[in-house]
Design a protein around this motif. Structure first.
Motif, PDB file in Angstrom:
ATOM      1  N   UNK A   6       0.866  -1.296  -0.080  1.00 46.67           N
ATOM      2  CA  UNK A   6      -0.079   0.003  -0.043  1.00 46.67           C
ATOM      3  C   UNK A   6       0.796   1.118   0.107  1.00 46.67           C
ATOM      4  N   UNK A   7       0.220   2.539  -0.161  1.00 47.42           N
ATOM      5  CA  UNK A   7       0.941   3.773  -0.316  1.00 47.42           C
ATOM      6  C   UNK A   7       1.383   3.992   1.087  1.00 47.42           C
ATOM      7  N   UNK A   8       0.907   3.340   2.380  1.00 47.19           N
ATOM      8  CA  UNK A   8       1.316   3.770   3.481  1.00 47.19           C
ATOM      9  C   UNK A   8       1.745   2.506   4.137  1.00 47.19           C
ATOM     10  N   UNK A  12       3.649  -1.430  14.039  1.00 51.01           N
ATOM     11  CA  UNK A  12       3.376  -1.370  15.254  1.00 51.01           C
ATOM     12  C   UNK A  12       4.272  -2.080  16.268  1.00 51.01           C
ATOM     13  N   UNK A  13       4.632  -1.383  17.366  1.00 51.84           N
ATOM     14  CA  UNK A  13       5.302  -2.171  18.499  1.00 51.84           C
ATOM     15  C   UNK A  13       6.918  -1.980  17.915  1.00 51.84           C
ATOM     16  N   UNK A  14       7.338  -0.912  17.531  1.00 50.25           N
ATOM     17  CA  UNK A  14       8.544  -0.750  16.857  1.00 50.25           C
ATOM     18  C   UNK A  14       9.672  -1.269  17.842  1.00 50.25           C
ATOM     19  N   UNK A  15      10.583  -2.051  17.309  1.00 52.65           N
ATOM     20  CA  UNK A  15      11.847  -2.810  17.897  1.00 52.65           C
ATOM     21  C   UNK A  15      13.022  -2.065  17.149  1.00 52.65           C
ATOM     22  N   UNK A  16      14.178  -2.221  18.157  1.00 49.37           N
ATOM     23  CA  UNK A  16      15.525  -1.786  17.697  1.00 49.37           C
ATOM     24  C   UNK A  16      15.793  -2.347  16.182  1.00 49.37           C
ATOM     25  N   UNK A  17      15.497  -3.860  16.075  1.00 45.90           N
ATOM     26  CA  UNK A  17      15.769  -4.333  14.916  1.00 45.90           C
ATOM     27  C   UNK A  17      14.967  -4.156  13.464  1.00 45.90           C
ATOM     28  N   UNK A  18      14.106  -3.225  13.832  1.00 38.46           N
ATOM     29  CA  UNK A  18      13.402  -2.679  12.600  1.00 38.46           C
ATOM     30  C   UNK A  18      13.928  -1.199  12.248  1.00 38.46           C
ATOM     31  N   UNK A  19      14.980  -0.561  12.737  1.00 37.22           N
ATOM     32  CA  UNK A  19      15.482   0.602  12.325  1.00 37.22           C
ATOM     33  C   UNK A  19      16.233   0.312  10.991  1.00 37.22           C
ATOM     34  N   UNK A  20      16.224   1.293   9.870  1.00 31.35           N
ATOM     35  CA  UNK A  20      16.853   1.048   8.711  1.00 31.35           C
ATOM     36  C   UNK A  20      16.352   2.222   7.920  1.00 31.35           C
ATOM     37  N   UNK A  21      16.814   1.875   6.538  1.00 36.16           N
ATOM     38  CA  UNK A  21      16.333   2.884   5.563  1.00 36.16           C
ATOM     39  C   UNK A  21      15.205   2.218   4.618  1.00 36.16           C
ATOM     40  N   UNK A  22      14.122   2.808   4.686  1.00 34.39           N
ATOM     41  CA  UNK A  22      12.722   2.418   3.971  1.00 34.39           C
ATOM     42  C   UNK A  22      12.414   2.982   2.686  1.00 34.39           C
ATOM     43  N   UNK A  23      12.318   2.259   1.551  1.00 36.53           N
ATOM     44  CA  UNK A  23      11.884   2.983   0.426  1.00 36.53           C
ATOM     45  C   UNK A  23      10.784   2.102  -0.097  1.00 36.53           C
ATOM     46  N   UNK A  24      10.185   2.876  -1.239  1.00 33.83           N
ATOM     47  CA  UNK A  24       9.124   2.124  -1.651  1.00 33.83           C
ATOM     48  C   UNK A  24       9.223   2.274  -3.171  1.00 33.83           C
ATOM     49  N   UNK A  25       8.669   1.401  -4.034  1.00 37.16           N
ATOM     50  CA  UNK A  25       8.481   1.484  -5.575  1.00 37.16           C
ATOM     51  C   UNK A  25       7.003   1.487  -5.938  1.00 37.16           C
TER      52      UNK A  25
END
Length: 189
Positions: A6-8, A12-25
């Protein structure tokens, strides 16, 4: 990311392991366009992973209290005794040397990072008072058949227990500050 179509994109419940650079195509037919990366930085509030542990110790003993913590940015430590800050006690460990009864109490440490602070579980340090006799039992003269009471007074870390002895041998069941001997005989001398 499986299921992220989806465009969004929500986490939920963000954890340290989820840190990073997010991009979308974005895809339309045979054409696509890629976004610039959005950096997700996950900050971790100060968390104590190993709590300090209290103990009972004899006077004059050295005690080491330590804590292990994680968090965001530089961690700062402040040790407390019975809720009051200990001057200069700002490391992950606290060494108490040659403790005395006045060092007894509840020790905690407040760990602070760039997000906030958290306080450790209490570590109770109990410096034991060595038992001391304050009133000695008095020698007595008794007639055969008399009842005799021998008394001692002592203080120390409660609860105190007592073990009366006769000629160096422990008297079974004689565990109170008063030793009552009923109908004494010559063999009780």
């Amino acid at each position: 990311i499986p299921g992220a179509t989806n465009a969004t994109f929500s986490i939920d419940n963000v954890r340290l392991s989820q840190a990073g650079a997010y991009s979308v195509v974005a895809v339309s037919g045979d054409n696509s366009a890629a976004s610039l990366p959005a950096l997700l930085t996950v900050l971790q509030p100060a968390t104590i992973t190993i709590q300090p542990v209290g103990r009972d110790v004899n006077p004059g003993t050295n005690i080491f209290l330590g804590v292990t913590a994680t968090g965001s940015g530089l961690l700062q430590f402040q040790w407390r005794l019975n809720g009051a800050n200990l001057a200069g006690a700002t490391g992950a460990s606290l060494m108490l040397t040659k403790v005395q009864v006045a060092d007894s109490g509840v020790y905690t440490v407040v760990v602070t990072d760039t997000i906030g602070a958290t306080e450790s579980a209490p570590a109770v340090v109990n410096v034991l008072l060595r038992p001391q006799i304050t009133s000695q039992p008095e020698s007595q003269l008794a007639l055969e058949g008399d009842s005799v009471a021998l008394r001692v007074a002592a203080f120390g870390t409660p609860p105190l227990s007592y073990r009366w002895r006769r000629d160096g041998i422990v008297i079974s069941g004689a565990t109170n500050p008063v030793l009552n001997l009923a109908q004494v005989q010559l063999t009780d001398t």
